[in-house]
Design an enzyme around this catalytic site. Structure first.
Site, mmCIF file in Angstrom:
data_model
loop_
_atom_site.group_PDB
_atom_site.id
_atom_site.type_symbol
_atom_site.label_atom_id
_atom_site.label_comp_id
_atom_site.label_asym_id
_atom_site.label_seq_id
_atom_site.Cartn_x
_atom_site.Cartn_y
_atom_site.Cartn_z
ATOM 1 N N GLU A 198 9.452 1.240 10.964
ATOM 2 C CA GLU A 198 10.331 2.390 10.587
ATOM 3 C C GLU A 198 9.762 3.412 10.679
ATOM 4 O O GLU A 198 8.922 3.905 9.573
ATOM 5 C CB GLU A 198 10.790 1.960 9.105
ATOM 6 C CG GLU A 198 11.673 0.849 9.138
ATOM 7 C CD GLU A 198 12.899 0.595 9.506
ATOM 8 O OE1 GLU A 198 13.439 1.426 9.916
ATOM 9 O OE2 GLU A 198 13.664 -0.494 9.037
ATOM 10 N N GLU A 229 9.857 16.132 15.172
ATOM 11 C CA GLU A 229 10.030 15.956 13.782
ATOM 12 C C GLU A 229 9.278 17.349 12.852
ATOM 13 O O GLU A 229 8.335 17.495 13.224
ATOM 14 C CB GLU A 229 9.427 14.719 13.027
ATOM 15 C CG GLU A 229 10.396 13.691 12.818
ATOM 16 C CD GLU A 229 9.929 12.696 11.881
ATOM 17 O OE1 GLU A 229 8.720 12.239 11.967
ATOM 18 O OE2 GLU A 229 10.644 12.092 11.260
ATOM 19 N N CYS A 276 13.486 10.523 6.979
ATOM 20 C CA CYS A 276 13.312 9.867 8.164
ATOM 21 C C CYS A 276 14.720 10.084 9.082
ATOM 22 O O CYS A 276 14.757 10.594 10.189
ATOM 23 C CB CYS A 276 12.824 8.461 8.541
ATOM 24 S SG CYS A 276 13.719 7.483 7.122
ATOM 25 N N LYS A 305 1.014 -1.312 -0.040
ATOM 26 C CA LYS A 305 0.116 -0.036 0.039
ATOM 27 C C LYS A 305 0.868 1.374 0.081
ATOM 28 O O LYS A 305 1.509 1.607 1.010
ATOM 29 C CB LYS A 305 -0.954 -0.025 1.053
ATOM 30 C CG LYS A 305 -2.298 0.636 1.190
ATOM 31 C CD LYS A 305 -2.234 2.238 0.617
ATOM 32 C CE LYS A 305 -1.949 3.136 1.559
ATOM 33 N NZ LYS A 305 -1.990 4.453 1.386
HETATM 34 P P1 NAD Z 1 1.869 8.453 7.473
HETATM 35 O O1 NAD Z 1 2.379 7.628 8.565
HETATM 36 O O2 NAD Z 1 0.861 9.390 7.448
HETATM 37 O O3 NAD Z 1 2.001 7.604 6.255
HETATM 38 C C1 NAD Z 1 2.871 6.393 5.804
HETATM 39 C C2 NAD Z 1 1.896 5.544 5.353
HETATM 40 O O4 NAD Z 1 0.780 4.760 6.084
HETATM 41 C C3 NAD Z 1 0.996 6.032 3.815
HETATM 42 O O5 NAD Z 1 1.207 4.868 2.835
HETATM 43 C C4 NAD Z 1 -0.198 6.172 4.533
HETATM 44 O O6 NAD Z 1 -1.289 6.068 3.454
HETATM 45 C C5 NAD Z 1 -0.541 4.913 5.340
HETATM 46 N N1 NAD Z 1 -1.322 5.238 6.507
HETATM 47 C C6 NAD Z 1 -1.908 6.415 6.750
HETATM 48 N N2 NAD Z 1 -2.819 6.155 7.931
HETATM 49 C C7 NAD Z 1 -3.009 4.699 8.117
HETATM 50 C C8 NAD Z 1 -3.513 4.124 8.659
HETATM 51 N N3 NAD Z 1 -4.655 4.624 9.695
HETATM 52 N N4 NAD Z 1 -3.630 2.839 8.796
HETATM 53 C C9 NAD Z 1 -2.679 2.134 7.867
HETATM 54 N N5 NAD Z 1 -1.773 2.668 6.975
HETATM 55 C C10 NAD Z 1 -2.044 4.153 6.944
HETATM 56 O O7 NAD Z 1 3.510 9.029 7.298
HETATM 57 P P2 NAD Z 1 3.894 10.261 6.167
HETATM 58 O O8 NAD Z 1 3.446 11.387 6.589
HETATM 59 O O9 NAD Z 1 3.394 9.665 4.848
HETATM 60 O O10 NAD Z 1 5.177 10.123 6.149
HETATM 61 C C11 NAD Z 1 6.147 10.858 7.125
HETATM 62 C C12 NAD Z 1 6.594 10.101 8.389
HETATM 63 O O11 NAD Z 1 7.380 8.817 7.844
HETATM 64 C C13 NAD Z 1 7.776 10.866 9.111
HETATM 65 O O12 NAD Z 1 7.351 10.597 10.584
HETATM 66 C C14 NAD Z 1 8.798 9.847 8.612
HETATM 67 O O13 NAD Z 1 9.924 10.466 9.601
HETATM 68 C C15 NAD Z 1 8.502 8.641 8.383
HETATM 69 N N6 NAD Z 1 9.372 8.024 7.592
HETATM 70 C C16 NAD Z 1 10.295 6.976 8.348
HETATM 71 C C17 NAD Z 1 11.159 6.289 7.565
HETATM 72 C C18 NAD Z 1 12.107 5.040 8.373
HETATM 73 O O14 NAD Z 1 12.577 4.409 7.238
HETATM 74 N N7 NAD Z 1 12.252 5.317 9.623
HETATM 75 C C19 NAD Z 1 11.141 6.397 6.157
HETATM 76 C C20 NAD Z 1 10.417 7.556 5.684
HETATM 77 C C21 NAD Z 1 9.415 7.876 6.367
#
Ligand code: NAD
Length: 480
Positions: free
Chosen positions: A249, A382, A283, A174
């Site tokens: 992650e 962040e 991240c 997804k």
């Molecule tokens: P997010 O958590 O909003 O979304 C990430 C993913 O989760 C997307 O595909 C989104 O559609 C999905 N999602 C959202 N709500 C959901 C739910 N209720 N149930 C299941 N899936 C759901 O995060 P974002 O804003 O897209 O990304 C930014 C964040 O991700 C930052 O905090 C960043 O640090 C983190 N990040 C971490 C890494 C790592 O490897 N540690 C890498 C990239 C980003």
């Protein structure tokens, strides 16, 4: 009319049962340029069923060497289609072209690495009682779910799905609703490379619909989530209902720790890149700068000059910094910066948005804050934008206290010419990766990656990442 990008299930492009779509926005100008299918529980069911058939069919029975050959062909196809993938990723994510090119190079490298490793992870024979032979066999989990964010779709797909496929799992992905296009194209290339139907399925849609349906699905054997800490908690809670193991992650507030004896000229471009790359939406961004008092003013002077020279503009202009992903992210970054200014925090320097940047794009000029109190939100949370929070420290203990003093623990950088001190620090820092006199090690496909505490748990990348997508089965044989 814009083009509609459909789900990828069983090696075919399929629409949503509802026929509904979501707009795809170009962050460089805020304009809709495509649509994606809006999937939900029905499409996730369909994808998990397809993956189950693959896991229990020819794909699940395929020897590692053959899986590796398919992944190697996929690597070659990615390289052949590098320009197309770069353009897609750049437009969809607002990434400057050079950065998008690096992501394509990285995903090809993940497939190269995991192709070579697919036939090299074996089990063990364990010593046990007389008259027994005991095997600790390694087998794939079965059907794995992968929830991917928008900041590095290609790279995160490579490290997560690449490893899971190499280990023999069938995957349901997804992607983030903000950036799916490169992954849908990649799925077609994997099918062309010979991946059997059902081994890889992609369902696009909202996190609250397709994402939550995937994380709550009883048909999964493992789920890997990359994204924000609050969503990670929701995913882990949903998976726990069916006892599905989870890799998380999550985010970070990663420190760059610079001692008085560091080579400041070597550190400056690396520190700048670690917060400006992908407009700070990384991240592992080095978003905190901890500097020993003797080097504080000299380093800030050098960094201020570097920040002032930064230019921000559309992805196609290929400047140091592109736009943020979406309007709400821009609003979030602006709000954190306004709050900091209102609290009296001083801006040491900032970059410039080019005058011909399209109106409607989500641009934010990289900003360097100085003397940020350790407890301030800017030093604790962040921003996920190009904002660096600098503060001074006195000695090693002070540096460790500050570096470890957030709820996160993903990555840290240490800059010093004293080798013993560097190693002492590396052992005391509470995080998953430490870089000494560098940061990020140029990507590091081979290097295990992951966090502690609010940065998540479990490891991806490298051989460790491949092993994470297997589980041990103990087989005890009694004989004479
Ligand atoms: P997010 O958590 O909003 O979304 C990430 C993913 O989760 C997307 O595909 C989104 O559609 C999905 N999602 C959202 N709500 C959901 C739910 N209720 N149930 C299941 N899936 C759901 O995060 P974002 O804003 O897209 O990304 C930014 C964040 O991700 C930052 O905090 C960043 O640090 C983190 N990040 C971490 C890494 C790592 O490897 N540690 C890498 C990239 C980003």
């Amino acid at each position: 009319m814009t083009s509609v990008h459909l789900h990828f299930i069983d090696n075919r492009r399929v629409p949503s049962a509802s026929g509904e779509t979501l707009p795809v926005v170009d962050p460089s100008d805020g304009q809709v340029f495509a649509e994606i299918a809006r999937g939900g529980a029905a499409e996730i069911d369909q994808a998990v069923a397809a993956a189950r058939r693959a896991a229990e069919g020819p794909w699940g029975r395929m020897p590692g060497v053959e899986r590796g050959r398919i992944l190697a062909r996929a690597c070659a196809l990615i390289q052949q289609h590098a320009d197309e993938l770069m353009q897609l990723e750049s437009r969809d994510c607002g990434k400057p072209l050079t950065q998008a090119r690096n992501d394509v190079t990285a995903v090809a490298r993940y497939f190269e690495f995991y192709a070579g490793a697919a036939d090299k992870v074996g089990g063990q024979v364990l010593p046990y009682l007389a008259g027994y032979t005991v095997l600790a066999d390694r087998e794939p989990h079965g059907v794995t779910g992968h929830i991917i964010p928008w900041n590095y779709p290609l790279q995160i797909f490579g490290r997560s799905v690449g490893a899971a496929l190499a280990a023999g799992n069938a995957c349901v992905v997804k992607p983030a609703e903000d950036a799916c296009l490169s992954l849908l194209r990649l799925a077609e290339l994997l099918a062309q490379a010979g991946l059997p139907a059902g081994a890889l399925n992609i369902v696009t849609g909202l996190g609250t619909e397709a994402g939550s349906a995937l994380s709550a699905h009883p048909g999964l054997d493992h789920i890997s989530f990359t994204g924000s800490p609050p969503t990670g908690t929701r995913v882990a809670q949903a998976a726990a209902v069916h006892h599905v193991p989870v890799t998380l992650e999550l985010g970070g507030k990663s420190p760059q720790v610079v001692f008085d004896d560091a080579d400041l000229d070597a550190a400056v471009p690396v520190i700048v890149n670690a917060i400006v790359q992908n407009a700070g939406q990384t991240c592992s961004a080095g978003s905190r700068l901890l500097v020993q008092r003797g080097a504080y003013e000299p380093l800030l002077a050098k960094l201020s000059a570097a920040f002032s020279a930064l230019r921000v503009g559309p992805a196609a202009a290929d400047l140091a910094c592109g736009p943020l992903i979406r309007a709400s992210q821009l609003a979030h970054v602006r709000q954190m910066v306004h709050e900091a200014r209102d609290a009296g925090l001083a801006v040491a320097a900032h970059g410039q948005i080019v005058t011909d940047a399209p109106h409607g794009g989500y641009y934010f000029a990289p900003t360097l804050f100085r003397d940020v109190p350790h407890g301030h939100r800017l030093a604790q949370e962040e921003v996920f934008g190009p904002v660096l929070a600098a503060m001074a420290f006195d000695d090693e203990d002070d540096a460790v206290r500050l570096a470890n003093g957030t709820r996160f623990g993903l990555v840290a950088g240490v800059w010093t010419r004293d080798g013993s001190r560097a190693l002492r620090l590396a052992k005391r820092l509470r995080c998953g990766q430490v870089f000494i006199n560098n940061y990020g090690a140029a990507g590091g496909v081979e290097l295990p990656f992951g966090g502690v505490r609010a940065s998540g748990h479990g490891r991806e990348k490298g051989l460790e990442g491949l092993i994470s997508f297997t589980r041990v089965k103990t087989i005890a044989i009694k004989h004479d």
